[in-house]
Design an enzyme around this catalytic site. Structure first.
Site, PDB file in Angstrom:
ATOM      1  CG  HIS A 131      -2.047   0.938   1.218  1.00  0.00           C
ATOM      2  ND1 HIS A 131      -2.359   1.725   0.125  1.00  0.00           N
ATOM      3  CD2 HIS A 131      -2.970   1.253   2.172  1.00  0.00           C
ATOM      4  CE1 HIS A 131      -3.437   2.459   0.407  1.00  0.00           C
ATOM      5  NE2 HIS A 131      -3.817   2.198   1.638  1.00  0.00           N
ATOM      6  CD  GLN A 134      -2.281   5.005   5.029  1.00  0.00           C
ATOM      7  OE1 GLN A 134      -3.346   4.871   4.467  1.00  0.00           O
ATOM      8  NE2 GLN A 134      -2.057   5.966   5.908  1.00  0.00           N
ATOM      9  CG  ASP A 219      -3.545  -2.672   8.674  1.00  0.00           C
ATOM     10  OD1 ASP A 219      -4.629  -2.060   8.770  1.00  0.00           O
ATOM     11  OD2 ASP A 219      -3.203  -3.297   7.639  1.00  0.00           O
ATOM     12  CB  CYS A 259      -3.415   2.660   7.128  1.00  0.00           C
ATOM     13  SG  CYS A 259      -4.130   1.005   7.324  1.00  0.00           S
ATOM     14  NE  ARG A 287      -3.566   7.387   1.363  1.00  0.00           N
ATOM     15  CZ  ARG A 287      -4.446   6.394   1.167  1.00  0.00           C
ATOM     16  NH1 ARG A 287      -5.047   5.839   2.192  1.00  0.00           N
ATOM     17  NH2 ARG A 287      -4.683   5.930  -0.046  1.00  0.00           N
TER      18      ARG A 287
HETATM   19  N1  NVA Z   1      -4.603  -4.160   5.621  1.00  0.00           N
HETATM   20  C1  NVA Z   1      -5.825  -3.424   5.345  1.00  0.00           C
HETATM   21  C2  NVA Z   1      -5.498  -2.016   4.937  1.00  0.00           C
HETATM   22  C3  NVA Z   1      -6.706  -1.163   4.647  1.00  0.00           C
HETATM   23  C4  NVA Z   1      -6.352   0.230   4.213  1.00  0.00           C
HETATM   24  C5  NVA Z   1      -6.605  -4.160   4.256  1.00  0.00           C
HETATM   25  O1  NVA Z   1      -5.986  -4.661   3.315  1.00  0.00           O
HETATM   26  O2  NVA Z   1      -7.825  -4.255   4.371  1.00  0.00           O
HETATM   27  N1   CP Z   2      -6.121   3.730   4.683  1.00  0.00           N
HETATM   28  C1   CP Z   2      -6.932   3.471   3.636  1.00  0.00           C
HETATM   29  O1   CP Z   2      -6.467   3.126   2.553  1.00  0.00           O
HETATM   30  O2   CP Z   2      -8.257   3.659   3.885  1.00  0.00           O
HETATM   31  P1   CP Z   2      -9.472   3.261   2.917  1.00  0.00           P
HETATM   32  O3   CP Z   2      -9.551   1.759   2.889  1.00  0.00           O
HETATM   33  O4   CP Z   2     -10.668   3.886   3.564  1.00  0.00           O
HETATM   34  O5   CP Z   2      -9.214   3.821   1.555  1.00  0.00           O
END
Ligand code: NVA
Ligand code: CP
Length: 308
Positions: A131, A134, A219, A259, A287
């Site tokens: 990601h 982020q 997370d 995040c 962001r």
């Molecule tokens: N690890 C989480 C991050 C969300 C922004 C996911 O993949 O759902």
């Molecule tokens: N942190 C993040 O990517 O949040 P969303 O899943 O809300 O986009």
């Protein structure tokens, strides 16, 4: 010049990151003065979301609009992508009609295939591997609160999944020391860890990870797509919550980041995420500014002067 993409943190140089953070600061300052530079006037960003999102969609969409451009939300449910049109064909067509494309995908390979067939820049907005957007926000936020992150100690506590992988990559790119504590069976991918060499250390407990940390990050325990594993994960992660006791082991001026979305009482206690060390709301807002600077760079091929 060939099209630049942003699929992982390794796609920009450290000098480009310095310029990106400076530009993000200019955009934020301009907004706080009530000014809206028109650097992306009539430019269009396509946004493909295979998974849910609040921050990512809003920060890209609002970010484009604020710079004079626009964004189009493309859900596989309403496009031919969801009906089996090949990714290669979708990329060829879509990239003839927009100026850049951001993708949130289940499988990292989808984003790579799309980028390989796209005429315009492709931005990874979260995959099962990483990601990177982020991390732009997190590093920028750390810098604004505490100065350079280079040489600092960062603790990752929790799932060794996409966000953890991006922290490991960030340790290499930005030169900080990362300590990761993940339960057995949830460690980050070996190849990601090995590529980071001395920048990353795996430890067993949350207590060990946060010792002397300048930044503590976690997370969710069950990411999108892992919902059916939730009960098992609640059990497996129970010793990995960031709470006051854990934060007390970090440096006195340590920051807390997440995040988001967060689950209070699971990976983080309410007292920490809503407490004085938490910068999660600045992190979420960042962001937008960091991605605005990223999109400017990828579409225009440069960081504009302070147009604010
Ligand atoms: N690890 C989480 C991050 C969300 C922004 C996911 O993949 O759902
Ligand atoms: N942190 C993040 O990517 O949040 P969303 O899943 O809300 O986009």
């Amino acid at each position: 010049m060939s099209t630049r993409h942003f699929l992982s943190l390794f796609d920009l140089t450290i000098d480009e990151y310095r310029a990106l953070f400076e530009r993000a600061g200019q955009i934020q300052a301009a907004r706080e003065r009530g000014e809206r530079p028109n650097t992306l006037e009539r430019r269009v960003l396509g946004m493909i979301f295979e998974k849910a999102s609040t921050r990512t969609r809003l920060s890209f969409e609002s970010g484009m609009a604020q710079l004079g451009g626009s964004a189009i939300f493309l859900s596989p449910r309403d496009t031919q992508l969801g009906r089996g049109e090949p990714i290669e064909d979708s990329a060829r067509v879509m990239s003839r009609m927009v100026d850049a494309i951001m993708i949130r995908a289940n499988d990292h390979g989808m984003v790579e295939t799309f980028a390989a067939n796209s005429r315009v820049p492709v931005i990874n907005a979260l995959t099962d591997l990483n990601h990177p957007c982020q991390l732009l926000a997190d590093v920028y936020t750390y810098q604004r609160h505490r100065g350079s992150i280079a040489g600092k100690r960062v603790a990752w506590v929790g799932d060794g999944f996409n966000m953890c992988h991006s922290y490991i990559n960030a340790a290499r790119v930005f030169g900080f020391e990362l300590t990761v504590a993940a339960p057995s069976g949830y460690e980050p991918a070996t190849e990601v860890v090995e590529a980071a060499g001395d920048h990353v250390r795996l430890v067993e407990s949350a207590e060990a990870a946060v010792e002397d940390a300048d930044l503590v990050v976690t997370d969710v325990w069950a990411s999108m797509g892992q919902e059916e594993e939730r009960l098992r994960r609640l059990r497996d992660f129970q010793n990995y919550q960031i709470n006051d006791e854990i934060m007390a082991r970090a440096n006195t001026d340590a920051l807390f980041m997440h995040c988001l979305p967060a689950h209070r009482g699971e990976e983080v206690s309410a007292s920490v995420i809503d407490g004085p060390k938490s910068v999660v709301w600045d992190e979420a807002e960042a962001r937008m500014y960091t991605q605005q600077a990223l999109v400017e760079f990828l579409i225009l091929g440069e960081f504009p002067d302070d147009a604010g």
